[in-house]
Design an enzyme around this catalytic site. Structure first.
Site, PDB file in Angstrom:
ATOM      1  N   ARG A 127       0.788  -1.006  -0.053  1.00  0.00           N
ATOM      2  CA  ARG A 127       0.003  -0.218  -0.136  1.00  0.00           C
ATOM      3  C   ARG A 127       1.020   1.168   0.065  1.00  0.00           C
ATOM      4  NH1 ARG A 127      -5.617   1.352   3.266  1.00  0.00           N
ATOM      5  NH2 ARG A 127      -6.397   0.128   1.510  1.00  0.00           N
ATOM      6  N   HIS A 154      -6.952   0.920  -6.829  1.00  0.00           N
ATOM      7  CA  HIS A 154      -7.446   0.062  -5.400  1.00  0.00           C
ATOM      8  C   HIS A 154      -7.982  -1.104  -6.103  1.00  0.00           C
ATOM      9  CE1 HIS A 154      -7.832  -1.180  -1.491  1.00  0.00           C
ATOM     10  NE2 HIS A 154      -8.906  -0.339  -1.045  1.00  0.00           N
ATOM     11  N   GLN A 157     -10.454  -3.825  -3.853  1.00  0.00           N
ATOM     12  CA  GLN A 157     -11.700  -3.192  -3.283  1.00  0.00           C
ATOM     13  C   GLN A 157     -12.485  -3.250  -4.426  1.00  0.00           C
ATOM     14  OE1 GLN A 157     -12.534  -1.463  -0.166  1.00  0.00           O
ATOM     15  NE2 GLN A 157     -14.629  -1.840  -1.198  1.00  0.00           N
ATOM     16  N   ASP A 249     -16.702   7.925  -2.466  1.00  0.00           N
ATOM     17  CA  ASP A 249     -15.736   7.740  -1.906  1.00  0.00           C
ATOM     18  C   ASP A 249     -15.322   9.111  -1.115  1.00  0.00           C
ATOM     19  OD1 ASP A 249     -13.225   6.732  -0.786  1.00  0.00           O
ATOM     20  OD2 ASP A 249     -12.370   6.744  -2.495  1.00  0.00           O
ATOM     21  N   CYS A 289     -16.404   2.380  -0.275  1.00  0.00           N
ATOM     22  CA  CYS A 289     -15.251   1.516   0.025  1.00  0.00           C
ATOM     23  C   CYS A 289     -15.139   1.634   1.491  1.00  0.00           C
ATOM     24  CB  CYS A 289     -14.148   1.770  -0.751  1.00  0.00           C
ATOM     25  SG  CYS A 289     -13.679   3.504  -0.746  1.00  0.00           S
ATOM     26  N   ARG A 317     -14.676  -8.092   0.855  1.00  0.00           N
ATOM     27  CA  ARG A 317     -13.115  -8.133   0.865  1.00  0.00           C
ATOM     28  C   ARG A 317     -12.526  -9.220   1.393  1.00  0.00           C
ATOM     29  NH1 ARG A 317     -10.644  -3.070   1.035  1.00  0.00           N
ATOM     30  NH2 ARG A 317      -8.897  -4.309   0.238  1.00  0.00           N
TER      31      ARG A 317
HETATM   32  N1  NVA Z   1      -9.671   6.792  -2.056  1.00  0.00           N
HETATM   33  C1  NVA Z   1      -9.482   6.592  -0.580  1.00  0.00           C
HETATM   34  C2  NVA Z   1      -9.665   5.107  -0.481  1.00  0.00           C
HETATM   35  C3  NVA Z   1      -9.525   4.523   0.791  1.00  0.00           C
HETATM   36  C4  NVA Z   1      -9.848   2.937   0.784  1.00  0.00           C
HETATM   37  C5  NVA Z   1      -7.978   6.786  -0.288  1.00  0.00           C
HETATM   38  O1  NVA Z   1      -7.178   6.526  -1.272  1.00  0.00           O
HETATM   39  O2  NVA Z   1      -7.818   7.111   0.868  1.00  0.00           O
HETATM   40  N1   CP Z   2     -11.578   0.039   1.817  1.00  0.00           N
HETATM   41  C1   CP Z   2     -10.344   0.017   2.440  1.00  0.00           C
HETATM   42  O1   CP Z   2      -9.463  -0.109   1.698  1.00  0.00           O
HETATM   43  O2   CP Z   2     -10.253   0.403   3.660  1.00  0.00           O
HETATM   44  P1   CP Z   2      -8.932   0.357   4.703  1.00  0.00           P
HETATM   45  O3   CP Z   2      -8.223   1.759   4.139  1.00  0.00           O
HETATM   46  O4   CP Z   2      -9.331   0.197   6.046  1.00  0.00           O
HETATM   47  O5   CP Z   2      -8.067  -0.817   4.285  1.00  0.00           O
END
Ligand code: NVA
Ligand code: CP
Length: 343
Positions: A127, A154, A157, A249, A289, A317
């Site tokens: 990540r 992502h 997800q 989101d 998400c 998930r």
């Molecule tokens: N678009 C959000 C998704 C979190 C799961 C982010 O990148 O923070």
């Molecule tokens: N939706 C998602 O990826 O959640 P987290 O950021 O908690 O992993």
């Protein structure tokens, strides 16, 4: 090995067959982008996910001896825990490296890290802030690499989300999926996934927060193959009109928190509230998400409504993650469920 390659033998994952006949990808594969999966493979992955969800005991121990490392430069609840719980229930082990204090490549090059990891570990999950870091790791490492969220995509997800929609609606080709909000990582993976399953996809983002044109080009190429309909616009009301599912989101994703105040004014017309949901079909599901910012991109009334499926998405998930792990780590013909020599 970060190229979409067609497996010589398609994965045989229909519900009527036992897990023992799962075929193994010819070469190790990565999941950096939704584009790494051919449209048919996504549906096969969904079949495997359904099997894992219905009969988890059949898969206990199939990844016994396999080891996974996770480097996370950003926080996580769902992605971390579903990968860890999923790997554990399949019999494998996980090492989590909290990378939030410094960037992954701050101490040594990604090239060197990759060539260390591949000597010890069967699978790498990242990540990161930079999508290029995930791509580089996938290029250098001889073991599979999974994108657990980058600023561009992502994929895990989005796969869980379309699997959830398949559970709720059946044929995804008949689905009108709408996304309103930031043209971010979620929007990109959802566009690619929607194109791959042949859905009608409508995405509305404000000017200045539009989708990455490279992703749009990729999605259009996929849509030609699957006959998906893609509509990209700025008007949230037009995007949502007649939709079966409405997704939003965060307005300020991780890494953009300092822009939250400016974005709040720009994104206000994109809030998913009762009046926006009224434009969708009466049965329309609300999707997010998570984490959600209640009162910003979605109201309590919508996210807590009976039409909200956000916790179905979160549950799935786990199941999709397990399917991705089984598929990437290969439980090939005749080897299932033999232990890895790597343990
Ligand atoms: N678009 C959000 C998704 C979190 C799961 C982010 O990148 O923070
Ligand atoms: N939706 C998602 O990826 O959640 P987290 O950021 O908690 O992993």
């Amino acid at each position: 090995m970060h190229m979409r390659t067609e497996p010589a033998t398609p994965l045989s994952l229909s519900k009527t067959k036992s897990p023992q006949i799962l075929t193994e990808p010819l070469a190790p594969r990565d999941l950096v982008s939704i584009h790494d999966l051919a449209p048919a493979e996504i549906l096969e992955l969904f079949n495997l996910t359904a099997m894992l969800k219905q009969r988890p005991a059949d898969f206990r121990g199939v990844l016994s001896g396999k080891q996974m490392v996770m480097f996370f430069e950003k926080p996580s609840l769902r992605t971390r825990l579903t990968f860890e719980a999923g790997m554990d229930s399949l019999g494998g082990s996980t090492f989590f490296v909290d990378q939030t204090a410094s960037r992954l490549n701050a101490r040594e090059s990604l090239y060197d890290i990759a060539h260390n990891l591949e000597r010890w570990i069967d699978l790498i999950v990242l990540r990161t802030f930079s999508h290029a870091e995930v791509e580089e790791m996938a290029t250098y490492a001889s073991v599979p690499v999974i994108n657990a969220l980058s600023e561009l995509e992502h994929p895990c997800q989005a796969l869980a989300d379309f699997f959830t929609l398949q559970e709720h609606f059946g044929d995804l080709k008949k689905l009108h999926f709408a996304y309103v909000g930031d043209g971010n990582n979620m929007a990109h993976s959802l566009l690619l996934a929607g194109a791959s399953v042949g859905a009608k996809v409508s995405i509305a983002t404000p000017e200045g927060y539009t989708l990455n044109p490279v992703i749009v080009t990729m999605a259009k190429a996929i849509a030609e193959e699957t006959k998906a309909t893609l509509r990209i616009m700025t008007d949230p009301r037009k995007a949502v009109a007649g939709a079966d599912a409405v997704y939003t989101d965060a307005w300020a994703s991780m890494g953009h928190e300092q822009e939250a105040e400016d974005r709040a004014a720009i994104f206000a017309p994109y809030q998913v509230n009762a009046s926006l949901m009224q434009l969708a079909k009466p049965h329309a599901r609300f999707m997010h998400c998570l984490p959600a910012h209640r009162g910003q991109e979605v109201t309590d009334q919508v996210i807590d409504s009976l039409n909200s499926v956000v916790f179905d998405q979160a549950e799935n998930r786990l199941h999709i993650q397990k399917a991705i792990l089984v598929w990437l780590l290969g439980s090939g013909v005749g080897r299932f469920p033999v232990r890895s020599a790597h343990a």
